[in-house]
Design an enzyme around this catalytic site. Structure first.
Site, PDB file in Angstrom:
ATOM      1  N   ARG A  21      18.113  -9.146 -41.576  1.00 23.26           N
ATOM      2  CA  ARG A  21      18.698 -10.353 -40.983  1.00 23.26           C
ATOM      3  C   ARG A  21      19.159 -11.349 -42.047  1.00 23.26           C
ATOM      4  O   ARG A  21      19.486 -12.490 -41.719  1.00 23.26           O
ATOM      5  CB  ARG A  21      17.666 -11.032 -40.076  1.00 23.26           C
ATOM      6  CG  ARG A  21      17.272 -10.187 -38.862  1.00 23.26           C
ATOM      7  CD  ARG A  21      16.213 -10.889 -38.038  1.00 23.26           C
ATOM      8  NE  ARG A  21      15.818 -10.072 -36.890  1.00 23.26           N
ATOM      9  CZ  ARG A  21      14.576 -10.011 -36.428  1.00 23.26           C
ATOM     10  NH1 ARG A  21      13.612 -10.712 -37.000  1.00 23.26           N
ATOM     11  NH2 ARG A  21      14.283  -9.263 -35.378  1.00 23.26           N
ATOM     12  N   TYR A  54      23.517  -3.515 -42.865  1.00 23.36           N
ATOM     13  CA  TYR A  54      22.917  -4.778 -42.445  1.00 23.36           C
ATOM     14  C   TYR A  54      23.925  -5.922 -42.544  1.00 23.36           C
ATOM     15  O   TYR A  54      24.693  -6.015 -43.505  1.00 23.36           O
ATOM     16  CB  TYR A  54      21.680  -5.102 -43.277  1.00 23.36           C
ATOM     17  CG  TYR A  54      20.472  -4.229 -43.006  1.00 23.36           C
ATOM     18  CD1 TYR A  54      20.400  -3.423 -41.874  1.00 23.36           C
ATOM     19  CD2 TYR A  54      19.395  -4.204 -43.880  1.00 23.36           C
ATOM     20  CE1 TYR A  54      19.290  -2.618 -41.627  1.00 23.36           C
ATOM     21  CE2 TYR A  54      18.276  -3.412 -43.639  1.00 23.36           C
ATOM     22  CZ  TYR A  54      18.237  -2.619 -42.509  1.00 23.36           C
ATOM     23  OH  TYR A  54      17.136  -1.822 -42.269  1.00 23.36           O
ATOM     24  N   HIS A 129      19.770   6.854 -43.587  1.00 21.19           N
ATOM     25  CA  HIS A 129      19.333   5.909 -42.573  1.00 21.19           C
ATOM     26  C   HIS A 129      18.937   6.560 -41.243  1.00 21.19           C
ATOM     27  O   HIS A 129      17.986   6.107 -40.596  1.00 21.19           O
ATOM     28  CB  HIS A 129      20.454   4.885 -42.327  1.00 21.19           C
ATOM     29  CG  HIS A 129      19.968   3.566 -41.832  1.00 21.19           C
ATOM     30  ND1 HIS A 129      20.635   2.391 -42.060  1.00 21.19           N
ATOM     31  CD2 HIS A 129      18.877   3.218 -41.114  1.00 21.19           C
ATOM     32  CE1 HIS A 129      19.979   1.384 -41.515  1.00 21.19           C
ATOM     33  NE2 HIS A 129      18.917   1.861 -40.929  1.00 21.19           N
ATOM     34  N   GLN A 181      10.935   6.200 -43.423  1.00 25.79           N
ATOM     35  CA  GLN A 181      10.767   4.894 -42.798  1.00 25.79           C
ATOM     36  C   GLN A 181      11.011   5.052 -41.305  1.00 25.79           C
ATOM     37  O   GLN A 181      12.134   5.347 -40.879  1.00 25.79           O
ATOM     38  CB  GLN A 181      11.739   3.873 -43.403  1.00 25.79           C
ATOM     39  CG  GLN A 181      11.513   2.465 -42.883  1.00 25.79           C
ATOM     40  CD  GLN A 181      12.433   1.437 -43.506  1.00 25.79           C
ATOM     41  OE1 GLN A 181      13.068   0.646 -42.791  1.00 25.79           O
ATOM     42  NE2 GLN A 181      12.532   1.424 -44.825  1.00 25.79           N
ATOM     43  N   SER A 211      10.177  -2.568 -37.989  1.00 25.72           N
ATOM     44  CA  SER A 211       9.862  -3.292 -36.750  1.00 25.72           C
ATOM     45  C   SER A 211       8.367  -3.279 -36.445  1.00 25.72           C
ATOM     46  O   SER A 211       7.948  -2.962 -35.329  1.00 25.72           O
ATOM     47  CB  SER A 211      10.651  -2.708 -35.573  1.00 25.72           C
ATOM     48  OG  SER A 211      10.770  -3.639 -34.532  1.00 25.72           O
TER      49      SER A 211
END
Length: 297
Positions: A21, A54, A129, A181, A211
């Site tokens: 973010r 991102y 990813h 991840q 998260s």
């Protein structure tokens, strides 16, 4: 703060600061980003998680602005980034559909762009990813091996891979994949029983957890019982419910490294509070039972 050992010559801080973010903050100035980094470093949080996608392919450049303004920070950091998602925004605005691209050409170009955007000469840990249904594991594996051999990437891993995706890619590589991840939290505890975590634990591969607070959903009204329990468990340690939720992940013997993200400096300053918490086995299962809504069989 303890370290998570991913390879004999490489470790991450036990808590990783997530920058997904970073570009969404009202203040993306180099000075403000530097303050976030320094607040992490002051707690022993030295690892920073990025991805090319991102911020609509802008977050890495925001980080790069801070590193160019304060280059002394780079040597104190481990920078993690990811590639392989092509979405119709930013530099990929012209593509017709969101998709995955794990070809050697795309991975190599993505890494070069990430290095340019961040103003660095090496990514410490590069992750694919998402699993790509069209992945040619030989092509992808060769690209990752080549990036490590070139010095552009120090170590490689994956994100969101199931065990079969992991072993397929690893079978075509000389370089070990050092992490996966995956999403893990009290609200997403499936990896604890579906084999994803056991697969990594068996191979002594450190899992990273994205998260870890359920994207903030943990604190929704529907979870008030769980939050009440977390809050009560945190009181003896002088920490809040979020710290206990992170500590719940860290209590697992697989040595999970949670990736925690916030743009608020005051919250960043408390990320290491999770390291103050000690949970008994009964505490752990009490939280697990409350989160899943049923006692174990």
């Amino acid at each position: 703060m303890h370290r998570a050992i991913l390879a004999p010559d490489f470790s991450l801080s036990r808590i990783v600061y997530g920058m997904w973010r970073l570009a969404d903050d009202e203040d993306t100035s180099p000075g403000h980003v530097q303050a976030k980094i320094e607040t992490c470093l002051s707690q022993g949080i030295t690892s920073f998680d990025q991805a090319d996608i991102y911020g609509g392919y802008t977050a890495e450049a925001v980080l790069g602005g801070a590193l160019r303004a304060a280059p002394h920070l780079r040597d104190q950091m481990e920078i993690v980034s990811k590639c392989g998602i092509v979405a119709p925004v930013g530099r990929h605005a012209a593509v017709g559909v969101k998709h995955y691209d794990t070809t050697a050409a795309h991975i190599t170009a993505s890494v070069d762009q990430s290095l340019t955007d961040m103003g660095i000469d090496r990514i410490d840990l590069l992750l694919i990813h998402r699993p790509d249904p069209l992945m040619n594991h030989i092509d992808t594996g060769a690209a990752l091996d080549g990036l490590v051999a070139s010095g552009k990437v120090r170590h490689v891993g994956v994100s969101n891979f199931r065990p079969h995706d992991f072993t397929l890619l690893q079978s075509a590589m000389r370089t070990p994949l050092v992490t996966n991840q995956i999403e893990m939290s009290l609200l997403h505890a499936d990896p604890f029983t579906n084999g994803d975590l056991a697969f990594l634990q068996e191979r002594a591969i450190v899992p990273m957890a994205w998260s870890p607070l359920g994207g903030g959903a943990l604190f929704k009204k529907r979870n008030k019982g769980l939050v009440k329990l977390l809050t009560a468990m945190g009181e003896p340690f002088g920490v809040d419910a979020a710290a206990v939720a992170i500590a719940w992940l860290m209590a697992h013997p697989a040595w999970i490294a949670p990736v925690v993200g916030t743009n608020t400096l005051a919250r960043i300053a408390t990320l290491a509070d999770a390291c103050k918490v000690t949970l008994s086995r009964e505490d752990w299962y009490m939280l697990y039972t409350e989160a899943t809504g049923a006692e174990v069989p």
